[in-house]
Design a protein around this motif. Structure first.
Motif, PDB file in Angstrom:
ATOM      1  N   ARG A   6       0.736  -1.175  -0.219  1.00 54.90           N
ATOM      2  CA  ARG A   6      -0.137   0.085  -0.045  1.00 54.90           C
ATOM      3  C   ARG A   6       0.803   1.296  -0.183  1.00 54.90           C
ATOM      4  O   ARG A   6       0.424   2.205   0.501  1.00 54.90           O
ATOM      5  N   GLY A   7       1.715   1.302  -0.728  1.00 55.20           N
ATOM      6  CA  GLY A   7       2.995   2.324  -0.617  1.00 55.20           C
ATOM      7  C   GLY A   7       2.306   3.727  -1.262  1.00 55.20           C
ATOM      8  O   GLY A   7       2.579   4.697  -0.903  1.00 55.20           O
ATOM      9  N   GLU A   8       1.200   3.481  -2.282  1.00 56.75           N
ATOM     10  CA  GLU A   8       0.812   4.433  -2.917  1.00 56.75           C
ATOM     11  C   GLU A   8      -0.128   5.327  -1.785  1.00 56.75           C
ATOM     12  O   GLU A   8      -0.446   6.639  -1.994  1.00 56.75           O
ATOM     13  N   LEU A   9      -0.266   4.946  -0.772  1.00 53.24           N
ATOM     14  CA  LEU A   9      -0.894   5.637   0.298  1.00 53.24           C
ATOM     15  C   LEU A   9      -0.135   6.512   1.231  1.00 53.24           C
ATOM     16  O   LEU A   9      -0.883   7.514   1.599  1.00 53.24           O
ATOM     17  N   ILE A  10       1.110   6.429   1.256  1.00 54.01           N
ATOM     18  CA  ILE A  10       1.924   7.485   1.767  1.00 54.01           C
ATOM     19  C   ILE A  10       2.817   8.184   1.053  1.00 54.01           C
ATOM     20  O   ILE A  10       3.554   8.777   1.484  1.00 54.01           O
TER      21      ILE A  10
END
Length: 127
Positions: free
Chosen positions: A122-126
């Motif tokens: 979920r790297g896109e979240l941060i």
């Protein structure tokens, strides 16, 4: 609130109600209780704050109410977990963005929000 023993039962009932409102997303009622004196960083026996519970359960409205009233965005629970790491774990995009805007530390806690995002893809979240 480490233990209920010896506390006024009405205070214990009020605290439990606040935790339920945070989990369930009743921002209006929780906000009113905070305005009447409930501490914004009230914790349960595991050190979870109202913000931690609201973030983990994806309650963006409650998160906003708590942040507006000065909730500590970087307070860890007794297991060393942060509100933003819980929101990342659950994939709660809006909550993650609210917490980041409020200054949440992505590297705080264990696992940190950054580590959680990488672990669960979920790297896109941060970013």
């Amino acid at each position: 609130m480490a233990t209920d023993a010896g506390l006024d039962p009405r205070l214990v009932e009020c605290a439990h109600a606040c935790f339920d409102l945070a989990r369930e997303g009743d921002a209006e009622r929780l906000g009113a209780m905070l305005d009447r004196g409930v501490p914004v960083d009230l914790t349960d026996p595991s050190g979870n704050t109202l913000l931690m519970l609201a973030a983990y359960h994806g309650q963006a409205g409650v998160v906003s109410v708590l942040l507006e009233r000065g909730a500590d965005v970087n307070r860890l629970n007794d297991r060393g977990q942060s509100p933003i790491a819980g929101a990342v774990f659950k994939g709660e995009d809006t909550v993650v963005w609210l917490l980041m805007d409020a200054g949440a530390d992505l590297d705080l806690g264990s696992p940190s929000a950054r580590e959680t995002a990488l672990l669960f893809g979920r790297g896109e979240l941060i970013s």
